[in-house]
Design an enzyme around this catalytic site. Structure first.
Site, mmCIF file in Angstrom:
data_model
loop_
_atom_site.group_PDB
_atom_site.id
_atom_site.type_symbol
_atom_site.label_atom_id
_atom_site.label_comp_id
_atom_site.label_asym_id
_atom_site.label_seq_id
_atom_site.Cartn_x
_atom_site.Cartn_y
_atom_site.Cartn_z
ATOM 1 N N HIS C 15 21.895 21.749 48.180
ATOM 2 C CA HIS C 15 21.056 21.493 46.856
ATOM 3 C C HIS C 15 20.168 22.856 46.764
ATOM 4 O O HIS C 15 19.997 22.955 47.614
ATOM 5 C CB HIS C 15 20.902 19.648 46.674
ATOM 6 N N CYS C 34 11.781 23.072 48.553
ATOM 7 C CA CYS C 34 13.612 22.778 47.921
ATOM 8 C C CYS C 34 13.842 23.522 46.246
ATOM 9 O O CYS C 34 15.076 23.897 45.835
ATOM 10 C CB CYS C 34 13.099 21.377 46.929
ATOM 11 N N HIS C 40 19.172 24.930 50.015
ATOM 12 C CA HIS C 40 19.894 24.361 51.490
ATOM 13 C C HIS C 40 19.894 23.228 51.111
ATOM 14 O O HIS C 40 21.169 23.024 51.023
ATOM 15 C CB HIS C 40 17.598 23.882 51.843
ATOM 16 N N HIS C 42 21.757 19.112 53.363
ATOM 17 C CA HIS C 42 20.918 18.311 53.759
ATOM 18 C C HIS C 42 22.308 16.604 54.348
ATOM 19 O O HIS C 42 22.994 16.800 54.090
ATOM 20 C CB HIS C 42 20.012 17.233 53.130
ATOM 21 N N ASP C 80 31.078 16.201 50.074
ATOM 22 C CA ASP C 80 30.900 15.775 51.201
ATOM 23 C C ASP C 80 31.633 17.150 51.305
ATOM 24 O O ASP C 80 31.936 17.890 50.516
ATOM 25 C CB ASP C 80 31.703 15.181 52.162
ATOM 26 N N HIS C 81 30.024 18.076 51.837
ATOM 27 C CA HIS C 81 30.450 19.523 52.087
ATOM 28 C C HIS C 81 31.040 20.042 50.534
ATOM 29 O O HIS C 81 31.592 20.968 50.265
ATOM 30 C CB HIS C 81 31.715 19.892 52.781
ATOM 31 N N GLU C 125 18.096 11.069 52.596
ATOM 32 C CA GLU C 125 17.829 12.661 52.457
ATOM 33 C C GLU C 125 17.770 13.307 54.058
ATOM 34 O O GLU C 125 18.650 13.992 54.231
ATOM 35 C CB GLU C 125 16.645 12.905 51.570
#
Lengths: 135, 135, 135, 135, 135, 135
Positions: C15, C34, C40, C42, C80-81, C125
């Site tokens: 994100h 951020c 980047h 998580h 996801d991913h 997070e």
């Protein structure tokens, strides 16, 4: 093939890192906040690993209840809720860094483990640093 | 007896696994969801282990504050909150799998650690997989 | 007496926090690292808690297999991913802070949970910060 | 719907539980090993939770960087690597149980948090016990 | 301001989820793999939270040593290393879902806690699911 | 330099430690509570480590998706939600201690891993004990 068994124990203790023959400034330079006058403390996580063949009768390298009782008697009861610089005879004169503690615990436990033999001691001081002694 | 010290660090980064000379289908076959076009990311846990004798004066293998500062400066500040495929010069041309990242971090840190020497790098990508490089 | 059931899921995503109508400097001031250009990522830990009476026949508030399948289908498979700013239709226009993600997940799941009703969503997070939405 | 944000911090400190006006025997009866003369210590995990509306511009309840800086400045720097009975002015006269520490941290932080307001403080002393203060 | 204290305990037990008056097919439909004939098992994590005022003399809500001894005597010794469907008198006739176990433990502990009163029981069955009973 | 990859899996199972040719008293002496008649159970954590060179084309030692599928098919599906003394053909006649389980899993997986070769199996039975088999 090497077979090993690891057991974990916890203790909570105070300590202070400093050398009396050094100045306060040098102690602070080398040991940082760990040299603060009145000490601080940690929840230590101790992992003891024994290597040896698996006994075909019991399916065990050694009796885990006996191993835990040995570690409790020889280490945990002597350091838990203690000040490591002042209260523990086998640590007298030892600067209680994680490395020195792991070596001292090795020397206490190594001659007493049987069957099998001591393979590794891991001592986690905080979740950011761990000292290891390995055969 | 071998004595070692492990320190842990964290960073959060994005990455994408793909080879530009392969088709999308082949990238998907080899890298699965990790090849998705816009990348994804992880909270990485980096464990660096140094081996060496314990200095009898300090009770330490090396100064942990200095080791952490080295890892922060050489690795964490260069990868944290970054996209590993695009933002990190020392990873240029590297497919950022956990294995390749661990090897790349080894090459950055190995010549710079003293006293003692680098023994192991563990890089946990998720709590289900970890790459390890060991001397 | 209130009875509740919590299930945990994981996903890994990229994100970037920024507002397009703000300058880079203002984005950096508010969102810090951020806001880095290429994003980047998580490993997110999602905890969903449902409240409701325990069914005396089954001993369950609701069927945990069905609850997990719902969370997988409605949330995990969609994030996801993925890159949360670009790949997720139900997050379009949302700045993907942990708070906004938790609220968005609440809105997706709340109308679909039965028996019982959604009580809480926790979205971790990193292991240093967690957003919570609670009825 | 209530929205909240939790941040975690760590500190390591020594303490001793005892009342000077009580006999050693009574201190030992009430506080057990925690009353040992030279103190012991812990790695404390501090979780601070703030409640408040999510700012629609930033997607955040409050600026997490500022919240962490506040907790570091007001709590962590004053207790980390300290002896809680001797080194911390705002704990003078306080028996440093987990409950009392959590209440004392609440009193320090509560007037300083904005936007939003302090909702909960959790202080984990060991992985077996945690004190909680909640609005 | 509400003040609370949480203590954690562990036990390992076998169980099987099934209703004898249902067919195997219906048991399998409702309980899935948990209905397998010979049972399976878990490492349970039990968190007991007590609320009450902090005693100004001791700095404690209640004596944690006594609370742990109570939980050990009333719960842990009766369920640890047992089969929950067969070996535990106070669970007779109870389908040992996490929800039902948490409710049963509440009923055992609630009348016995003093000072303070039971506020919450959390029972984690695996690191993916937890049942909660709360006042 | 050795390169390795570790993947983690979980399963929940019941077991009982006893030798049928021994008396109950001897079983109790050697196996303690683990010899209780109706068995008990655990959430096991299985860590499988493979060593081998990193493929320069893929950046991987082996395909992690395939490794996980192999572990799922050969181990997890055969032991998860099972009674290890009764339900698992490849464990017939094996006393299901952590050591024996780790050795049995080694024998199942070792011939099937390629590229690379099996280096280590760690089987955590509770968060206090782990058996290890290593080449």
């Amino acid at each position: 093939m090497q077979t090993l068994l690891t057991v974990k124990s916890h203790f909570s203790a105070a300590h202070r890192l400093y050398r009396p023959e050094w100045s306060l400034a040098r102690n602070r330079e080398i040991f940082g906040l760990c040299s603060n006058l009145n000490g601080h403390g940690h929840n230590y996580l101790l992992e003891v690993t024994v290597e040896g063949p698996v006994d075909p009768e019991t399916g065990m390298i050694l009796d885990m209840k006996e191993l835990k009782a040995l570690i409790d008697r020889e280490i945990i009861e002597r350091v838990d809720h203690k000040h490591l610089n002042m209260d523990v005879p086998f640590l007298e004169g030892v600067i209680p860094t994680a490395e020195n503690l792991a070596v001292a615990f090795w020397e206490v436990l190594d001659p007493k483990i049987s069957p099998g033999r001591l393979y590794e001691i891991r001592l986690q001081e905080t979740d950011r640093n761990t000292a290891i002694v390995r055969r």
